[in-house]
Write an enzyme that holds these catalytic residues in place. Structure first.
Site, mmCIF file in Angstrom:
data_model
loop_
_atom_site.group_PDB
_atom_site.id
_atom_site.type_symbol
_atom_site.label_atom_id
_atom_site.label_comp_id
_atom_site.label_asym_id
_atom_site.label_seq_id
_atom_site.Cartn_x
_atom_site.Cartn_y
_atom_site.Cartn_z
ATOM 1 N N TRP A 268 -23.186 -7.799 -1.174
ATOM 2 C CA TRP A 268 -23.352 -9.239 -1.017
ATOM 3 C C TRP A 268 -22.450 -9.825 0.069
ATOM 4 O O TRP A 268 -22.736 -10.894 0.608
ATOM 5 C CB TRP A 268 -23.049 -9.955 -2.345
ATOM 6 C CG TRP A 268 -21.662 -9.701 -2.877
ATOM 7 C CD1 TRP A 268 -21.303 -8.769 -3.804
ATOM 8 C CD2 TRP A 268 -20.456 -10.378 -2.505
ATOM 9 N NE1 TRP A 268 -19.948 -8.814 -4.018
ATOM 10 C CE2 TRP A 268 -19.405 -9.793 -3.238
ATOM 11 C CE3 TRP A 268 -20.165 -11.426 -1.631
ATOM 12 C CZ2 TRP A 268 -18.082 -10.218 -3.121
ATOM 13 C CZ3 TRP A 268 -18.848 -11.845 -1.495
ATOM 14 C CH2 TRP A 268 -17.827 -11.243 -2.239
ATOM 15 N N ASN A 269 -21.342 -9.150 0.391
ATOM 16 C CA ASN A 269 -20.332 -9.824 1.214
ATOM 17 C C ASN A 269 -20.637 -9.853 2.699
ATOM 18 O O ASN A 269 -20.127 -10.699 3.427
ATOM 19 C CB ASN A 269 -18.944 -9.222 0.960
ATOM 20 C CG ASN A 269 -18.886 -7.733 1.206
ATOM 21 O OD1 ASN A 269 -19.899 -7.041 1.215
ATOM 22 N ND2 ASN A 269 -17.686 -7.213 1.402
ATOM 23 N N LYS B 96 -32.736 -2.528 -0.775
ATOM 24 C CA LYS B 96 -32.395 -3.250 -2.003
ATOM 25 C C LYS B 96 -31.139 -4.067 -1.706
ATOM 26 O O LYS B 96 -30.036 -3.547 -1.689
ATOM 27 C CB LYS B 96 -32.124 -2.264 -3.148
ATOM 28 C CG LYS B 96 -31.434 -2.879 -4.383
ATOM 29 C CD LYS B 96 -32.211 -4.016 -5.003
ATOM 30 C CE LYS B 96 -31.546 -4.525 -6.289
ATOM 31 N NZ LYS B 96 -30.358 -5.384 -6.011
ATOM 32 N N PRO B 97 -31.296 -5.383 -1.439
ATOM 33 C CA PRO B 97 -30.116 -6.211 -1.198
ATOM 34 C C PRO B 97 -29.441 -6.603 -2.501
ATOM 35 O O PRO B 97 -30.042 -6.522 -3.578
ATOM 36 C CB PRO B 97 -30.704 -7.440 -0.499
ATOM 37 C CG PRO B 97 -32.078 -7.566 -1.093
ATOM 38 C CD PRO B 97 -32.545 -6.150 -1.358
ATOM 39 N N GLY C 253 -20.705 -0.266 -1.302
ATOM 40 C CA GLY C 253 -20.343 -0.907 -2.555
ATOM 41 C C GLY C 253 -19.122 -0.245 -3.161
ATOM 42 O O GLY C 253 -18.309 0.362 -2.453
ATOM 43 N N SER C 254 -18.998 -0.345 -4.456
ATOM 44 C CA SER C 254 -17.805 0.137 -5.139
ATOM 45 C C SER C 254 -17.780 1.656 -5.239
ATOM 46 O O SER C 254 -18.824 2.318 -5.264
ATOM 47 C CB SER C 254 -17.709 -0.456 -6.543
ATOM 48 O OG SER C 254 -18.701 0.102 -7.392
ATOM 49 N N GLU D 143 -20.292 4.110 1.816
ATOM 50 C CA GLU D 143 -19.138 3.336 2.287
ATOM 51 C C GLU D 143 -18.629 2.582 1.073
ATOM 52 O O GLU D 143 -19.246 1.631 0.603
ATOM 53 C CB GLU D 143 -19.559 2.391 3.422
ATOM 54 C CG GLU D 143 -18.390 1.857 4.224
ATOM 55 C CD GLU D 143 -17.917 0.504 3.721
ATOM 56 O OE1 GLU D 143 -16.878 0.486 3.009
ATOM 57 O OE2 GLU D 143 -18.555 -0.498 4.019
ATOM 58 N N LEU D 144 -17.480 3.041 0.547
ATOM 59 C CA LEU D 144 -17.024 2.615 -0.773
ATOM 60 C C LEU D 144 -15.769 1.749 -0.691
ATOM 61 O O LEU D 144 -15.494 1.139 0.326
ATOM 62 C CB LEU D 144 -16.823 3.863 -1.635
ATOM 63 C CG LEU D 144 -18.041 4.804 -1.709
ATOM 64 C CD1 LEU D 144 -17.734 6.044 -2.523
ATOM 65 C CD2 LEU D 144 -19.264 4.073 -2.262
ATOM 66 N N GLU E 203 -7.759 -2.962 -5.660
ATOM 67 C CA GLU E 203 -8.319 -3.858 -4.647
ATOM 68 C C GLU E 203 -8.561 -5.234 -5.275
ATOM 69 O O GLU E 203 -9.338 -5.379 -6.217
ATOM 70 C CB GLU E 203 -9.634 -3.271 -4.131
ATOM 71 C CG GLU E 203 -10.226 -3.980 -2.953
ATOM 72 C CD GLU E 203 -11.475 -3.282 -2.431
ATOM 73 O OE1 GLU E 203 -11.755 -3.412 -1.234
ATOM 74 O OE2 GLU E 203 -12.166 -2.600 -3.220
#
Length: 482
Positions: A154-155, A178-179, A231-232, A253-254, A385
């Site tokens: 989302w960011n 998939k957004p 994402g996470s 990319e985490l 984080e």
């Protein structure tokens, strides 16, 4: 289809058609004021598999087009994104709170990936290898991996999409997107531009709705050969497990927990400027923002004073206002997490230099840009984080101590170092276990550079010439000529 912010019902895009008007909807809420800015269909396995089938059918033709043909589509989309910069930025700000000037910058940054990979796709080179036999010719071919599923956060709803979509399409792959359900409207507007750019049906598809159901379809459908996810780390580990039974290719990319180190010989003004740029972009809601600041004792007090003064001048508010530099956090859960991190630090001896409080503002989820000093490793803010506008500063005595603290994390995405010494800077970077390092630079990301992390921060790289390799298969060909 020509949606605007005033319209409430957005749709999915499957096989060149806008679909989902008969499905239940999910509301998208502006975190600055709690108002609904749009709604999207709640798709699931059925819709995801329809999109996958469309992408699979389109791949049979798209993969056979030339790199020059694919580049022409990407360049047209790039032009349309630049042309619609303000509209895309306004949608982005409304759905996830990013200050409008940052949002405009993201649109141009996102569009640049399309332009870059339009050209990079023309440079997917094979090889001719020296043969070990006189009657054989050895070659290496590069082929598109197949249908790609892209799961975006989302960011950065525009940039994270084009950073995946650009190289995938340039390589000859088709894609199912998939957004995030928190910010799907920017992606939907971008798919409208894809349609205007004339991409053939099925080449680009977008499904909104249930992450679990759509994710299940993506991971179980054999037609998906590649999954790219931002994402996470927790979700990334789940995807790794789910991918195992089909050995799907993954780019992940985490999470990050970026250290920022300031040594005694650093230019303090430059360090303050770099730390501001890194820490408070998107209200600290980026995977590469500085989460832990280590300042050597000789300039610690000066840095804290100047940094806090600069942070204190930042204006918090609705990102639609041009003078605002800190927008809202994405939701109430994020606000509560940031508050918890600060409260924990205070309970263990930290000192508030500026900020340290939630802000009541028209129903929005705002937290004041915050600097805390007298920090130590036992505090949650130094272990996890935060993903918010909180900058914890810990005093260190030596460069070696700073390196030890910086590397003491399972994450390895980004790090920042500020020193005017070439020798010290070189030694620092050689010992930091992070995929991205900014040396006297708080904003190192660039379209032409590889982006990705070490350790639990991910697998693979996005951007640069490395970014397109993730969407290619290497095929070795041995030709006997007699």
């Amino acid at each position: 289809m020509n949606q605007t912010l005033d319209e409430k019902n957005y749709l999915m895009y499957i096989n060149g058609e806008w679909v989902g008007k008969d499905l239940e909807v999910l509301d998208v809420v502006n975190p600055a004021n709690g108002q609904i800015v749009g709604s999207v269909p709640i798709g699931g396995e059925v819709e995801a598999n329809q999109a996958i089938d469309a992408a699979y059918d389109a791949f049979q033709t798209w993969s056979k087009t030339t790199a020059y043909e694919r580049a022409s589509y990407l360049k047209k989309l790039h032009e349309l994104m630049v042309e619609h910069q303000d509209e895309l930025a306004q949608i982005m700000t409304a759905e996830m709170g990013k200050p409008i000037n940052e949002a405009r910058g993201e649109v141009i940054y996102a569009a640049a990936f399309l332009e870059w990979y339009a050209e990079e796709g023309k440079r997917v080179y094979g090889e001719i290898l020296p043969s070990h036999m006189t009657n054989k010719r050895l070659q290496v071919w590069k082929r598109p991996v197949g249908v790609v599923a892209a799961i975006t956060p989302w960011n950065f709803p525009a940039a994270m999409l084009t950073r995946k979509m650009g190289p995938a399409l340039a390589a000859g792959c088709t894609i199912v997107i998939k957004p995030s359900s928190d910010s799907p409207l920017t992606a939907i507007k971008m798919l409208e531009l894809c349609e205007e750019a004339g991409f053939p049906k099925g080449v680009i598809n977008l499904v909104t709705g249930s992450s679990s159901q759509i994710g299940k379809a993506i991971m179980e459908n054999e037609k998906i050969r590649k999954v790219t996810f931002t994402g996470s780390t927790e979700v990334g580990k789940i995807l790794i497990k789910q991918s195992a039974h089909q050995v799907k290719r993954l780019s992940l990319e985490l999470g990050g927990h970026a250290p920022l180190i300031v040594l005694n010989d650093a230019n303090v003004e430059l360090a303050v400027k770099g730390a501001i740029a890194s820490k408070f972009r998107n209200a600290g809601q980026t995977c590469v923002c500085a989460n832990r600041i280590y300042v050597q004792s000789g300039i610690h007090d000066e840095f804290v004073e100047k940094f806090s003064a600069a942070v204190n001048l930042m204006k918090v508010g609705n990102g639609a206002e041009t003078e605002v530099s800190i927008g809202p956090l994405i939701n109430q859960a994020s606000l509560e997490k940031v508050s918890h991190h600060v409260e924990d630090a205070l309970s263990k001896g930290a000192k508030i230099e500026t900020g340290g409080n939630e802000i009541s503002n028209n129903g929005g989820t705002f937290y004041a840009p915050t600097v805390i000093s007298n920090v130590n490793p036992s505090m949650i803010v130094m272990q996890e984080e935060t993903f918010g506008p909180v900058a914890p500063i810990q005093k260190v005595e030596t460069m070696e101590e700073a390196i030890s603290f910086a590397n003491d994390t399972p994450y390895g995405l980004a790090a920042y170092v500020f020193t005017d010494s070439v020798a010290k800077g070189t030694l620092l970077i050689e010992q930091l276990n992070f995929g991205i390092v900014g040396w006297n630079d708080g904003a190192p990301s660039a379209v032409q550079a590889p982006f990705g992390g070490m350790k639990e921060s991910g697998v693979g790289r996005e951007g640069g010439r490395e970014g397109i390799e993730a969407f290619l298969e290497t095929q070795y060909v041995s030709i006997a000529i007699s």
